[in-house]
Design a protein around this motif. Structure first.
Motif, mmCIF file in Angstrom:
data_model
loop_
_atom_site.group_PDB
_atom_site.id
_atom_site.type_symbol
_atom_site.label_atom_id
_atom_site.label_comp_id
_atom_site.label_asym_id
_atom_site.label_seq_id
_atom_site.Cartn_x
_atom_site.Cartn_y
_atom_site.Cartn_z
ATOM 1 N N MET A 173 0.797 -1.162 -0.175
ATOM 2 C CA MET A 173 0.127 0.023 0.111
ATOM 3 C C MET A 173 0.751 1.298 0.051
ATOM 4 O O MET A 173 1.846 1.399 0.915
ATOM 5 N N GLU A 174 0.551 2.232 -1.177
ATOM 6 C CA GLU A 174 1.581 3.346 -0.760
ATOM 7 C C GLU A 174 1.007 4.372 -0.183
ATOM 8 O O GLU A 174 -0.483 4.481 -0.203
ATOM 9 N N THR A 175 1.556 5.434 0.182
ATOM 10 C CA THR A 175 0.992 6.253 0.933
ATOM 11 C C THR A 175 1.792 7.701 0.542
ATOM 12 O O THR A 175 2.919 7.527 -0.357
ATOM 13 N N LEU A 176 1.415 9.014 1.064
ATOM 14 C CA LEU A 176 2.267 10.112 0.699
ATOM 15 C C LEU A 176 3.706 10.065 1.174
ATOM 16 O O LEU A 176 3.658 9.751 2.390
ATOM 17 N N ALA A 177 4.724 10.648 0.624
ATOM 18 C CA ALA A 177 5.897 10.581 1.135
ATOM 19 C C ALA A 177 5.976 11.702 2.155
ATOM 20 O O ALA A 177 5.544 12.811 1.835
ATOM 21 N N LEU A 178 6.797 11.602 3.226
ATOM 22 C CA LEU A 178 6.864 12.607 4.015
ATOM 23 C C LEU A 178 8.376 12.785 4.169
ATOM 24 O O LEU A 178 9.236 11.932 4.358
ATOM 25 N N PRO A 179 8.908 14.098 4.239
ATOM 26 C CA PRO A 179 7.889 15.409 3.931
ATOM 27 C C PRO A 179 7.555 15.267 2.517
ATOM 28 O O PRO A 179 7.902 14.880 1.744
ATOM 29 N N LEU A 180 6.113 15.995 2.434
ATOM 30 C CA LEU A 180 5.502 16.281 1.011
ATOM 31 C C LEU A 180 6.446 16.810 0.088
ATOM 32 O O LEU A 180 7.317 17.613 0.322
ATOM 33 N N GLN A 181 6.487 15.909 -1.016
ATOM 34 C CA GLN A 181 7.158 16.282 -2.044
ATOM 35 C C GLN A 181 6.286 16.179 -3.508
ATOM 36 O O GLN A 181 5.322 15.388 -3.586
ATOM 37 N N ILE A 182 6.651 17.119 -4.339
ATOM 38 C CA ILE A 182 5.839 17.183 -5.608
ATOM 39 C C ILE A 182 6.914 16.500 -6.437
ATOM 40 O O ILE A 182 8.059 16.953 -6.699
ATOM 41 N N GLY A 183 6.468 15.518 -7.160
ATOM 42 C CA GLY A 183 7.372 14.861 -8.383
ATOM 43 C C GLY A 183 7.351 15.521 -9.734
ATOM 44 O O GLY A 183 6.687 16.451 -9.880
ATOM 45 N N LYS A 184 8.097 15.241 -10.512
ATOM 46 C CA LYS A 184 8.552 15.900 -12.116
ATOM 47 C C LYS A 184 6.942 15.684 -12.746
ATOM 48 O O LYS A 184 6.862 16.856 -13.572
ATOM 49 N N ASP A 185 6.056 14.978 -12.463
ATOM 50 C CA ASP A 185 4.756 14.605 -13.029
ATOM 51 C C ASP A 185 3.791 15.763 -12.462
ATOM 52 O O ASP A 185 2.746 15.860 -12.930
ATOM 53 N N GLY A 186 4.174 16.551 -11.342
ATOM 54 C CA GLY A 186 3.042 17.440 -10.561
ATOM 55 C C GLY A 186 2.400 17.033 -9.469
ATOM 56 O O GLY A 186 1.596 17.641 -8.996
ATOM 57 N N LEU A 187 2.737 15.662 -9.292
ATOM 58 C CA LEU A 187 1.802 14.831 -8.382
ATOM 59 C C LEU A 187 2.738 14.523 -7.221
ATOM 60 O O LEU A 187 3.821 14.633 -7.278
ATOM 61 N N PHE A 188 2.017 14.466 -6.052
ATOM 62 C CA PHE A 188 2.716 14.169 -4.673
ATOM 63 C C PHE A 188 3.495 13.102 -4.832
ATOM 64 O O PHE A 188 2.944 12.021 -5.554
ATOM 65 N N VAL A 189 4.575 12.671 -4.404
ATOM 66 C CA VAL A 189 5.458 11.599 -4.289
ATOM 67 C C VAL A 189 4.976 10.630 -3.387
ATOM 68 O O VAL A 189 4.219 11.053 -2.305
ATOM 69 N N ARG A 190 4.858 9.337 -3.847
ATOM 70 C CA ARG A 190 4.270 8.229 -2.752
ATOM 71 C C ARG A 190 5.519 7.351 -2.381
ATOM 72 O O ARG A 190 6.281 7.387 -3.079
ATOM 73 N N THR A 191 5.083 6.731 -1.077
ATOM 74 C CA THR A 191 6.082 5.837 -0.966
ATOM 75 C C THR A 191 5.137 4.569 -0.047
ATOM 76 O O THR A 191 4.269 4.771 0.058
ATOM 77 N N ASP A 192 5.933 3.723 0.463
ATOM 78 C CA ASP A 192 5.379 2.684 1.102
ATOM 79 C C ASP A 192 5.165 3.034 2.517
ATOM 80 O O ASP A 192 5.627 3.989 3.050
ATOM 81 N N ARG A 193 3.909 2.509 3.072
ATOM 82 C CA ARG A 193 3.639 3.016 4.552
ATOM 83 C C ARG A 193 4.571 2.895 5.440
ATOM 84 O O ARG A 193 4.718 3.904 6.506
ATOM 85 N N VAL A 194 5.549 2.031 5.603
ATOM 86 C CA VAL A 194 6.646 2.019 6.520
ATOM 87 C C VAL A 194 7.672 3.084 6.472
ATOM 88 O O VAL A 194 7.670 3.622 7.825
ATOM 89 N N SER A 195 7.896 3.474 5.337
ATOM 90 C CA SER A 195 8.790 4.621 5.162
ATOM 91 C C SER A 195 8.096 5.790 5.541
ATOM 92 O O SER A 195 8.708 6.531 6.298
ATOM 93 N N SER A 196 6.652 6.113 5.417
ATOM 94 C CA SER A 196 6.077 7.269 5.772
ATOM 95 C C SER A 196 6.014 7.189 7.391
ATOM 96 O O SER A 196 6.168 8.069 7.838
ATOM 97 N N LEU A 197 5.750 5.931 7.895
ATOM 98 C CA LEU A 197 5.611 5.800 9.375
ATOM 99 C C LEU A 197 7.146 6.262 9.856
ATOM 100 O O LEU A 197 7.080 6.991 10.925
ATOM 101 N N LEU A 198 8.047 5.800 9.231
ATOM 102 C CA LEU A 198 9.351 6.223 9.829
ATOM 103 C C LEU A 198 9.590 7.647 9.794
ATOM 104 O O LEU A 198 10.232 8.262 10.813
ATOM 105 N N ALA A 199 9.040 8.348 8.850
ATOM 106 C CA ALA A 199 9.386 9.862 8.845
ATOM 107 C C ALA A 199 8.436 10.407 9.787
ATOM 108 O O ALA A 199 8.846 11.422 10.428
#
Length: 118
Positions: A1-27
């Motif tokens: 399951m992907e979630t928003l990356a923290l800190p919030l980031q905008i990718g080259k496509d103009g969308l929020f960068v996503r990551t896995d939920r464990v990486s988000s929780l660690l942030a």
């Protein structure tokens, strides 16, 4: 399951960068460890800087007070899919360096061991 990356980031496509939920929780945990409790009046359990600072005297050993504080914060955030099993501080750190090892029980995904630097 992907979630928003923290800190919030905008990718080259103009969308929020996503990551896995464990990486988000660690942030989120990294942010809690760096924030004083006084900065979160509505949620003093979120700011855990003082808890981590008090634990540093017992370097290298498991930190039950930190683990308990993190688990209370996860409940306060409504995160029920993960639980902190262990937090260990390194025996030696360079001046100004702050890091710790964390073991998360992520349910069906099993235990996750990560190094976290602040």
């Amino acid at each position: 399951m992907e979630t928003l990356a923290l800190p919030l980031q905008i990718g080259k496509d103009g969308l929020f960068v996503r990551t896995d939920r464990v990486s988000s929780l660690l942030a989120v945990i990294r942010a809690m460890a760096a924030s004083p409790a006084s900065s979160w009046r509505h949620a003093p359990w979120f700011g855990l800087q003082e808890v981590f600072a008090a634990a540093s005297a017992d370097r290298g050993e498991q930190q039950p007070a930190v683990e308990d504080a993190l688990n209370r914060a996860l409940v306060g955030l409504g995160i029920h899919w993960a639980r902190v099993e262990a937090v260990t501080l390194p025996r030696e750190q360079a001046p100004g360096e702050r890091s710790f090892s964390i073991t998360l029980d992520c349910g069906e995904g099993g235990a996750v061991h990560r190094e976290v630097s602040l």
